[in-house]
Design an enzyme around this catalytic site. Structure first.
Site, mmCIF file in Angstrom:
data_model
loop_
_atom_site.group_PDB
_atom_site.id
_atom_site.type_symbol
_atom_site.label_atom_id
_atom_site.label_comp_id
_atom_site.label_asym_id
_atom_site.label_seq_id
_atom_site.Cartn_x
_atom_site.Cartn_y
_atom_site.Cartn_z
ATOM 1 N N CYS A 100 -8.522 -29.422 -25.164
ATOM 2 C CA CYS A 100 -9.035 -30.267 -26.235
ATOM 3 C C CYS A 100 -7.883 -31.015 -26.924
ATOM 4 O O CYS A 100 -7.004 -31.558 -26.264
ATOM 5 C CB CYS A 100 -9.840 -29.394 -27.195
ATOM 6 N N THR A 101 -7.846 -31.020 -28.248
ATOM 7 C CA THR A 101 -6.800 -31.747 -28.972
ATOM 8 C C THR A 101 -5.448 -31.043 -28.920
ATOM 9 O O THR A 101 -4.474 -31.541 -29.492
ATOM 10 C CB THR A 101 -7.206 -31.976 -30.437
#
Length: 207
Positions: A100-101
């Site tokens: 993800c981030t």
């Protein structure tokens, strides 16, 4: 085999726990969570605090570094000391990975410059601001660097990583044991498939 996952407040729980569930079954592997100061670390949803006993600064090397995302990426990406640690650890890893981030943290550390990489679809522009080229692929590998897209994609990445660390039969056995056989009730798991009203509602879920 030492696998290290840094956790900071507001981490996305499945980003970390999904890969942990898979990688902990890799024969001979130890998965460790680390943070800046030992103690409870709060997840972004608020109900799953994790007690982390080890400072990241105590870790001098590891075989795999796995950086999860969530709101915690801001803390990591804005901390020069932590980014220095990521760069130093990366020089000795077999694989440096993100979910993800978490890829924005790798980008902030300069590890994705000029590479194609993935992240959560909402963070595509932020990823490219760090010099990477965003792709919506679920898992992207460049030699020792592996990025995965949003949240649940970390499980896919971890299974692929398990195969790289061991062999495909072992990775498939882990997939079978954890019964990872996705059959989602709706086919709206990517922005290319979701209708506008679903995309609009999804944007309201960001924390």
């Amino acid at each position: 085999m030492d696998i290290v996952i840094p956790l900071f407040d507001d981490f996305e729980p499945l980003d970390a726990i999904g890969p942990y569930e898979i990688l902990a079954y890799v024969p001979g592997a130890t998965v460790r969570f680390v943070t800046d100061e030992p103690g409870p670390v709060r997840d972004t949803l608020g109900s799953l605090p994790v007690h982390v006993p080890v400072r990241y600064s105590e870790v001098e090397h590891c075989d795999v570094l796995l950086v999860p995302g969530g709101g915690s990426f801001r803390t990591m990406a804005d901390d020069p000391a932590f980014l220095d640690w990521v760069r130093r650890i990366h020089t000795g890893t077999r694989f440096t990975t993100s979910v993800c981030t978490g890829s924005l943290v790798l980008g902030a550390a300069g590890l994705l410059d000029g590479l194609t990489a993935t992240t959560h679809w909402e963070a595509a522009a932020q990823l490219e601001a760090y010099g990477a080229s965003y792709t919506p692929e679920r898992v992207v590998r460049h030699d020792r660097v592996i990025t995965s897209a949003g949240v649940s994609s970390g499980i896919d990445m971890a299974i692929r990583l398990a195969a790289l660390l061991t062999d495909e039969v072992t990775a498939q056995a882990i997939q079978l044991y954890t019964e990872y056989d996705p059959q989602p009730p709706f086919d709206t798991g990517s922005v290319t498939k979701a209708p506008a009203e679903v995309l609009e509602r999804a944007r309201t879920l960001s924390r």
